[in-house]
Design a protein around this motif. Structure first.
Motif, PDB file in Angstrom:
ATOM      1  N   ASP A 199       0.807  -1.066  -0.101  1.00  0.00           N
ATOM      2  CA  ASP A 199      -0.044  -0.146   0.038  1.00  0.00           C
ATOM      3  C   ASP A 199       0.985   1.248   0.057  1.00  0.00           C
ATOM      4  O   ASP A 199       1.970   1.168   0.156  1.00  0.00           O
ATOM      5  CB  ASP A 199      -0.830   0.015   1.245  1.00  0.00           C
ATOM      6  CG  ASP A 199      -0.530   0.310   2.439  1.00  0.00           C
ATOM      7  OD1 ASP A 199       0.706   0.037   2.810  1.00  0.00           O
ATOM      8  OD2 ASP A 199      -1.117   0.674   3.528  1.00  0.00           O
ATOM      9  N   TRP A 200       0.168   2.360  -0.333  1.00  0.00           N
ATOM     10  CA  TRP A 200       1.097   3.753  -0.311  1.00  0.00           C
ATOM     11  C   TRP A 200       1.615   4.011   0.964  1.00  0.00           C
ATOM     12  O   TRP A 200       3.130   4.576   0.667  1.00  0.00           O
ATOM     13  CB  TRP A 200      -0.013   4.877  -0.467  1.00  0.00           C
ATOM     14  CG  TRP A 200       0.674   6.051  -0.942  1.00  0.00           C
ATOM     15  CD1 TRP A 200       0.585   7.035  -0.072  1.00  0.00           C
ATOM     16  CD2 TRP A 200       1.269   6.347  -2.036  1.00  0.00           C
ATOM     17  NE1 TRP A 200       1.405   8.192  -0.775  1.00  0.00           N
ATOM     18  CE2 TRP A 200       1.887   7.735  -1.878  1.00  0.00           C
ATOM     19  CE3 TRP A 200       1.794   5.832  -3.185  1.00  0.00           C
ATOM     20  CZ2 TRP A 200       2.826   8.415  -2.611  1.00  0.00           C
ATOM     21  CZ3 TRP A 200       2.809   6.380  -4.184  1.00  0.00           C
ATOM     22  CH2 TRP A 200       2.947   7.619  -4.092  1.00  0.00           C
ATOM     23  N   ASP A 201       1.073   3.828   2.174  1.00  0.00           N
ATOM     24  CA  ASP A 201       1.708   4.106   3.257  1.00  0.00           C
ATOM     25  C   ASP A 201       3.431   3.259   3.487  1.00  0.00           C
ATOM     26  O   ASP A 201       4.223   3.809   3.957  1.00  0.00           O
ATOM     27  CB  ASP A 201       1.115   4.060   4.315  1.00  0.00           C
ATOM     28  CG  ASP A 201       0.051   4.934   4.934  1.00  0.00           C
ATOM     29  OD1 ASP A 201       0.253   6.043   4.080  1.00  0.00           O
ATOM     30  OD2 ASP A 201      -1.031   4.758   5.293  1.00  0.00           O
ATOM     31  N   THR A 202       3.235   2.112   3.114  1.00  0.00           N
ATOM     32  CA  THR A 202       4.280   1.347   3.274  1.00  0.00           C
ATOM     33  C   THR A 202       5.497   1.838   2.308  1.00  0.00           C
ATOM     34  O   THR A 202       6.462   1.937   2.334  1.00  0.00           O
ATOM     35  CB  THR A 202       3.928  -0.277   2.795  1.00  0.00           C
ATOM     36  OG1 THR A 202       3.046  -0.641   3.702  1.00  0.00           O
ATOM     37  CG2 THR A 202       5.118  -1.244   2.940  1.00  0.00           C
ATOM     38  N   HIS A 203       4.913   2.020   1.031  1.00  0.00           N
ATOM     39  CA  HIS A 203       5.914   2.719  -0.019  1.00  0.00           C
ATOM     40  C   HIS A 203       6.589   3.702   0.497  1.00  0.00           C
ATOM     41  O   HIS A 203       7.757   3.971   0.383  1.00  0.00           O
ATOM     42  CB  HIS A 203       5.275   2.904  -1.413  1.00  0.00           C
ATOM     43  CG  HIS A 203       5.813   3.640  -2.569  1.00  0.00           C
ATOM     44  ND1 HIS A 203       6.983   2.979  -2.977  1.00  0.00           N
ATOM     45  CD2 HIS A 203       5.817   4.771  -2.724  1.00  0.00           C
ATOM     46  CE1 HIS A 203       7.326   4.069  -3.906  1.00  0.00           C
ATOM     47  NE2 HIS A 203       6.802   5.144  -3.558  1.00  0.00           N
ATOM     48  N   ILE A 204       5.789   4.861   0.930  1.00  0.00           N
ATOM     49  CA  ILE A 204       6.636   5.984   1.629  1.00  0.00           C
ATOM     50  C   ILE A 204       7.455   5.757   2.591  1.00  0.00           C
ATOM     51  O   ILE A 204       8.687   6.258   2.727  1.00  0.00           O
ATOM     52  CB  ILE A 204       5.352   6.867   2.086  1.00  0.00           C
ATOM     53  CG1 ILE A 204       4.293   7.523   0.697  1.00  0.00           C
ATOM     54  CG2 ILE A 204       5.784   8.210   2.674  1.00  0.00           C
ATOM     55  CD1 ILE A 204       5.127   8.137  -0.126  1.00  0.00           C
ATOM     56  N   GLY A 205       7.363   4.736   3.459  1.00  0.00           N
ATOM     57  CA  GLY A 205       7.970   4.342   4.478  1.00  0.00           C
ATOM     58  C   GLY A 205       9.188   3.917   3.917  1.00  0.00           C
ATOM     59  O   GLY A 205      10.494   4.173   4.436  1.00  0.00           O
ATOM     60  N   GLU A 206       9.169   2.766   2.955  1.00  0.00           N
ATOM     61  CA  GLU A 206      10.540   2.297   2.202  1.00  0.00           C
ATOM     62  C   GLU A 206      11.320   3.346   1.711  1.00  0.00           C
ATOM     63  O   GLU A 206      12.307   3.269   1.923  1.00  0.00           O
ATOM     64  CB  GLU A 206       9.973   1.364   1.334  1.00  0.00           C
ATOM     65  CG  GLU A 206       9.379  -0.234   1.796  1.00  0.00           C
ATOM     66  CD  GLU A 206       8.856  -0.764   0.712  1.00  0.00           C
ATOM     67  OE1 GLU A 206       8.651  -0.436  -0.285  1.00  0.00           O
ATOM     68  OE2 GLU A 206       8.166  -1.897   1.226  1.00  0.00           O
ATOM     69  N   ALA A 254      18.927   7.767  -2.883  1.00  0.00           N
ATOM     70  CA  ALA A 254      19.237   8.393  -1.954  1.00  0.00           C
ATOM     71  C   ALA A 254      18.557   9.661  -1.355  1.00  0.00           C
ATOM     72  O   ALA A 254      18.252  10.111  -0.432  1.00  0.00           O
ATOM     73  CB  ALA A 254      20.904   8.815  -1.977  1.00  0.00           C
ATOM     74  N   ILE A 255      18.121  10.318  -2.484  1.00  0.00           N
ATOM     75  CA  ILE A 255      17.404  11.459  -2.640  1.00  0.00           C
ATOM     76  C   ILE A 255      15.789  11.326  -2.237  1.00  0.00           C
ATOM     77  O   ILE A 255      15.078  12.149  -1.664  1.00  0.00           O
ATOM     78  CB  ILE A 255      17.429  12.131  -3.968  1.00  0.00           C
ATOM     79  CG1 ILE A 255      18.840  12.743  -4.130  1.00  0.00           C
ATOM     80  CG2 ILE A 255      16.417  13.557  -3.882  1.00  0.00           C
ATOM     81  CD1 ILE A 255      18.944  13.401  -5.657  1.00  0.00           C
ATOM     82  N   GLY A 256      15.133  10.006  -2.628  1.00  0.00           N
ATOM     83  CA  GLY A 256      14.048   9.593  -2.187  1.00  0.00           C
ATOM     84  C   GLY A 256      12.953  10.049  -3.415  1.00  0.00           C
ATOM     85  O   GLY A 256      11.893  10.422  -3.287  1.00  0.00           O
ATOM     86  N   LEU A 257      13.683  10.010  -4.411  1.00  0.00           N
ATOM     87  CA  LEU A 257      12.679  10.306  -5.859  1.00  0.00           C
ATOM     88  C   LEU A 257      12.906   9.323  -6.945  1.00  0.00           C
ATOM     89  O   LEU A 257      13.871   8.356  -6.605  1.00  0.00           O
ATOM     90  CB  LEU A 257      13.406  11.619  -6.504  1.00  0.00           C
ATOM     91  CG  LEU A 257      13.317  12.912  -5.764  1.00  0.00           C
ATOM     92  CD1 LEU A 257      14.223  14.002  -6.356  1.00  0.00           C
ATOM     93  CD2 LEU A 257      11.871  13.461  -5.389  1.00  0.00           C
ATOM     94  N   ASN A 258      12.295   9.104  -7.763  1.00  0.00           N
ATOM     95  CA  ASN A 258      12.336   8.222  -9.077  1.00  0.00           C
ATOM     96  C   ASN A 258      13.382   8.994  -9.975  1.00  0.00           C
ATOM     97  O   ASN A 258      13.850   9.745  -9.581  1.00  0.00           O
ATOM     98  CB  ASN A 258      11.095   7.973  -9.592  1.00  0.00           C
ATOM     99  CG  ASN A 258      10.544   9.054 -10.594  1.00  0.00           C
ATOM    100  OD1 ASN A 258      11.389   9.784 -11.066  1.00  0.00           O
ATOM    101  ND2 ASN A 258       9.412   9.559 -10.517  1.00  0.00           N
ATOM    102  N   GLU A 259      14.017   8.068 -10.653  1.00  0.00           N
ATOM    103  CA  GLU A 259      15.086   8.336 -11.621  1.00  0.00           C
ATOM    104  C   GLU A 259      14.975   9.430 -12.146  1.00  0.00           C
ATOM    105  O   GLU A 259      15.859  10.442 -12.327  1.00  0.00           O
ATOM    106  CB  GLU A 259      15.681   7.227 -12.351  1.00  0.00           C
ATOM    107  CG  GLU A 259      16.351   6.125 -11.606  1.00  0.00           C
ATOM    108  CD  GLU A 259      16.971   5.003 -12.510  1.00  0.00           C
ATOM    109  OE1 GLU A 259      17.462   5.189 -13.345  1.00  0.00           O
ATOM    110  OE2 GLU A 259      16.715   3.885 -12.236  1.00  0.00           O
ATOM    111  N   GLU A 260      13.888   9.649 -13.078  1.00  0.00           N
ATOM    112  CA  GLU A 260      13.457  10.944 -13.977  1.00  0.00           C
ATOM    113  C   GLU A 260      13.569  11.969 -13.081  1.00  0.00           C
ATOM    114  O   GLU A 260      14.281  13.004 -13.461  1.00  0.00           O
ATOM    115  CB  GLU A 260      12.518  10.660 -14.800  1.00  0.00           C
ATOM    116  CG  GLU A 260      11.984  11.874 -15.791  1.00  0.00           C
ATOM    117  CD  GLU A 260      13.442  12.161 -16.714  1.00  0.00           C
ATOM    118  OE1 GLU A 260      13.339  13.143 -17.070  1.00  0.00           O
ATOM    119  OE2 GLU A 260      14.083  11.115 -16.861  1.00  0.00           O
TER     120      GLU A 260
END
Length: 98
Positions: free
Chosen positions: A1-8, A76-82
């Motif tokens: 779920d979204w919360d799990t993803h954000i935590g990861e 490391a930044i917490g973003l996707n590659e693009e």
């Protein structure tokens, strides 16, 4: 779920030093307070922050772009590659197309 993803994502990102987090939280609160009574002063303060961020981030952004793969930087930044590539290019003042 979204919360799990954000935590990861948060766990995989490089931590920001607590002193900087504290200062940013304080700035956030102060600018919000100023914005209620003097919105132009708040806008001016945010503009100063933008200029400061650009000055402070130039060298580190270029170093990260040179030393890490887009995948490593993104994690490391917490973003996707693009998003990470665009973010580093903007902060480091370089073209994505070179």
């Amino acid at each position: 779920d979204w919360d799990t993803h954000i935590g990861e994502v948060a766990r995989s990102a490089v931590p920001v030093p607590e002193t900087i987090n504290g200062l940013l939280d304080q700035l956030d609160q102060e600018i919000e307070k100023v914005g209620k009574d003097a919105p132009l002063a708040a806008v001016r303060a945010v503009r100063r922050l933008e200029v400061l961020a650009a000055q402070c981030a130039y060298g580190p952004a270029r170093e990260v772009a040179q030393d890490l793969t887009p995948e490593q930087a993104a994690a490391a930044i917490g973003l996707n590659e693009e998003e990470a590539r665009r973010h580093l290019a903007r902060l480091g003042c370089f073209s994505l197309y070179c």
